[in-house]
Design an enzyme around this catalytic site. Structure first.
Site, PDB file in Angstrom:
ATOM      1  CG  PHE A  79      28.997  38.992  38.835  1.00  0.00           C
ATOM      2  CD1 PHE A  79      29.995  38.464  38.009  1.00  0.00           C
ATOM      3  CD2 PHE A  79      29.127  38.813  40.209  1.00  0.00           C
ATOM      4  CE1 PHE A  79      31.085  37.778  38.531  1.00  0.00           C
ATOM      5  CE2 PHE A  79      30.213  38.124  40.746  1.00  0.00           C
ATOM      6  CZ  PHE A  79      31.187  37.600  39.895  1.00  0.00           C
ATOM      7  CD  GLU A 139      42.956  31.669  34.559  1.00  0.00           C
ATOM      8  OE1 GLU A 139      43.812  32.524  34.227  1.00  0.00           O
ATOM      9  OE2 GLU A 139      42.166  31.848  35.514  1.00  0.00           O
ATOM     10  CG  HIS A 174      41.848  37.047  33.286  1.00  0.00           C
ATOM     11  ND1 HIS A 174      41.121  36.640  34.387  1.00  0.00           N
ATOM     12  CD2 HIS A 174      42.771  36.069  33.065  1.00  0.00           C
ATOM     13  CE1 HIS A 174      41.571  35.473  34.793  1.00  0.00           C
ATOM     14  NE2 HIS A 174      42.577  35.093  34.013  1.00  0.00           N
ATOM     15  NE  ARG A 215      44.815  38.589  40.902  1.00  0.00           N
ATOM     16  CZ  ARG A 215      43.521  38.468  40.615  1.00  0.00           C
ATOM     17  NH1 ARG A 215      43.135  38.068  39.413  1.00  0.00           N
ATOM     18  NH2 ARG A 215      42.593  38.772  41.493  1.00  0.00           N
ATOM     19  CE  LYS A 260      38.441  40.676  32.565  1.00  0.00           C
ATOM     20  NZ  LYS A 260      37.706  40.939  33.825  1.00  0.00           N
ATOM     21  CB  THR A 293      38.087  42.170  41.405  1.00  0.00           C
ATOM     22  OG1 THR A 293      38.926  41.047  41.694  1.00  0.00           O
ATOM     23  CG2 THR A 293      37.022  41.778  40.413  1.00  0.00           C
ATOM     24  NE  ARG A 334      41.125  44.090  36.842  1.00  0.00           N
ATOM     25  CZ  ARG A 334      41.031  42.864  37.357  1.00  0.00           C
ATOM     26  NH1 ARG A 334      41.365  42.664  38.626  1.00  0.00           N
ATOM     27  NH2 ARG A 334      40.624  41.853  36.623  1.00  0.00           N
ATOM     28  CG  ASN A 353      37.694  44.108  35.691  1.00  0.00           C
ATOM     29  OD1 ASN A 353      37.571  43.557  34.591  1.00  0.00           O
ATOM     30  ND2 ASN A 353      37.668  43.442  36.825  1.00  0.00           N
ATOM     31  CE1 TYR A 394      36.857  35.403  34.882  1.00  0.00           C
ATOM     32  CE2 TYR A 394      35.514  35.833  32.950  1.00  0.00           C
ATOM     33  CZ  TYR A 394      36.538  36.202  33.801  1.00  0.00           C
ATOM     34  OH  TYR A 394      37.242  37.368  33.585  1.00  0.00           O
TER      35      TYR A 394
HETATM   36  N1  UDP Z   1      32.954  40.659  38.071  1.00  0.00           N
HETATM   37  C1  UDP Z   1      31.818  41.434  37.966  1.00  0.00           C
HETATM   38  N2  UDP Z   1      31.146  41.774  39.110  1.00  0.00           N
HETATM   39  C2  UDP Z   1      31.553  41.387  40.333  1.00  0.00           C
HETATM   40  C3  UDP Z   1      32.716  40.582  40.441  1.00  0.00           C
HETATM   41  C4  UDP Z   1      33.396  40.244  39.282  1.00  0.00           C
HETATM   42  O1  UDP Z   1      31.418  41.827  36.866  1.00  0.00           O
HETATM   43  O2  UDP Z   1      30.913  41.734  41.341  1.00  0.00           O
HETATM   44  C5  UDP Z   1      33.693  40.291  36.832  1.00  0.00           C
HETATM   45  C6  UDP Z   1      34.919  41.168  36.615  1.00  0.00           C
HETATM   46  O3  UDP Z   1      35.055  41.380  35.217  1.00  0.00           O
HETATM   47  C7  UDP Z   1      36.027  40.286  37.145  1.00  0.00           C
HETATM   48  C8  UDP Z   1      35.538  38.924  36.685  1.00  0.00           C
HETATM   49  O4  UDP Z   1      34.141  38.957  36.921  1.00  0.00           O
HETATM   50  O5  UDP Z   1      37.276  40.646  36.610  1.00  0.00           O
HETATM   51  C9  UDP Z   1      36.150  37.745  37.404  1.00  0.00           C
HETATM   52  O6  UDP Z   1      35.996  37.906  38.783  1.00  0.00           O
HETATM   53  P1  UDP Z   1      37.156  37.544  39.808  1.00  0.00           P
HETATM   54  O7  UDP Z   1      36.592  37.554  41.181  1.00  0.00           O
HETATM   55  O8  UDP Z   1      37.844  36.306  39.356  1.00  0.00           O
HETATM   56  O9  UDP Z   1      38.118  38.815  39.673  1.00  0.00           O
HETATM   57  P2  UDP Z   1      39.558  38.983  38.982  1.00  0.00           P
HETATM   58  O10 UDP Z   1      40.316  37.691  39.189  1.00  0.00           O
HETATM   59  O11 UDP Z   1      39.326  39.303  37.529  1.00  0.00           O
HETATM   60  O12 UDP Z   1      40.185  40.138  39.711  1.00  0.00           O
HETATM   61 MG    MG Z   2      39.775  35.702  38.873  1.00  0.00          MG
END
Ligand code: UDP
Ligand code: MG
Length: 194
Positions: free
Chosen positions: A101, A170, A159, A129, A53, A135, A146, A156, A93
């Protein structure tokens, strides 16, 4: 002196070729042509989308993140840097567009370039993952990307696709088929049972 160099060069080239040939047969799956894109290379099992990112790019973490995936034994089959559009992001997304958010997520993700990659290998979706971590970096164990490089959920660093279906969707969204390279990895039999 010049004459000596001219005479030495073909000898060196010959030595180099011989040495390479002698080294290569130690690995059963290796063929010199295997380093190139080759239609006889078996089709892939599993692929995932990983993106560094904008905060990761700004902080010069791209190399360290790539290194972790290479070191684990995964194969890089697609790589590019781009400035993401809001349109692409809303598709990427699509399940989050109604979240509170989301506007700040768009601002963050469009604040600078991202480096997006496709990695291939056994169980790569689940393993990546685990390598990336939860996350929220506050909950991410040390040793994860992370956990090692970030503090807050809004920054974070990376992705990773969260499922096989998600990865497929994706990859199609971010890459054209011709941007993905099918290539034979000479150490495949060392990192995986065929
Ligand atoms: N995100 C955020 N606030 C939150 C949850 C998610 O800013 O409370 C952002 C964060 O950058 C995250 C992205 O949204 O990586 C996508 O969220 P997801 O739940 O898909 O998490 P990921 O798959 O990236 O772990
Ligand atoms: Mg995700």
């Amino acid at each position: 002196m010049l004459l000596q160099r001219v005479m030495f060069l073909p000898l060196f080239t010959q030595w180099n070729r011989q040495t390479t040939k002698n080294l290569v047969p130690r690995f059963p799956a290796v063929r010199l042509t295997g380093f190139r894109s080759n239609s006889s290379v078996p089709d892939v099992k599993e692929r995932t989308l990983i993106a560094v990112k904008p905060d990761g790019v700004q902080r010069r973490l791209v190399g360290q993140i790539i290194r972790r995936f290479e070191q684990r034994g995964f194969k890089l089959v697609g790589l590019k840097m781009l400035q993401v559009s809001e349109e692409l992001l809303s598709q990427h997304y699509c399940q989050l567009t109604q979240k509170p958010f989301y506007p700040s997520l768009v601002e963050y993700m469009t604040s600078g370039p991202v480096v997006v990659m496709v990695w291939e290998g056994q169980n790569v979706v689940q393993s990546s993952r685990a390598m990336v971590g939860p996350t929220n970096p506050a909950a991410a164990p040390a040793g994860t990307v992370r956990g090692d490089f970030s503090l807050h959920v809004s920054r974070n660093v990376v992705h990773a696709s969260d499922s096989l279906e998600g990865a497929q969707r994706e990859i199609q969204l971010w890459f054209q088929g011709k941007e993905l390279v099918k290539w034979g990895c000479w150490d495949q039999t060392l990192t995986c049972e065929e």
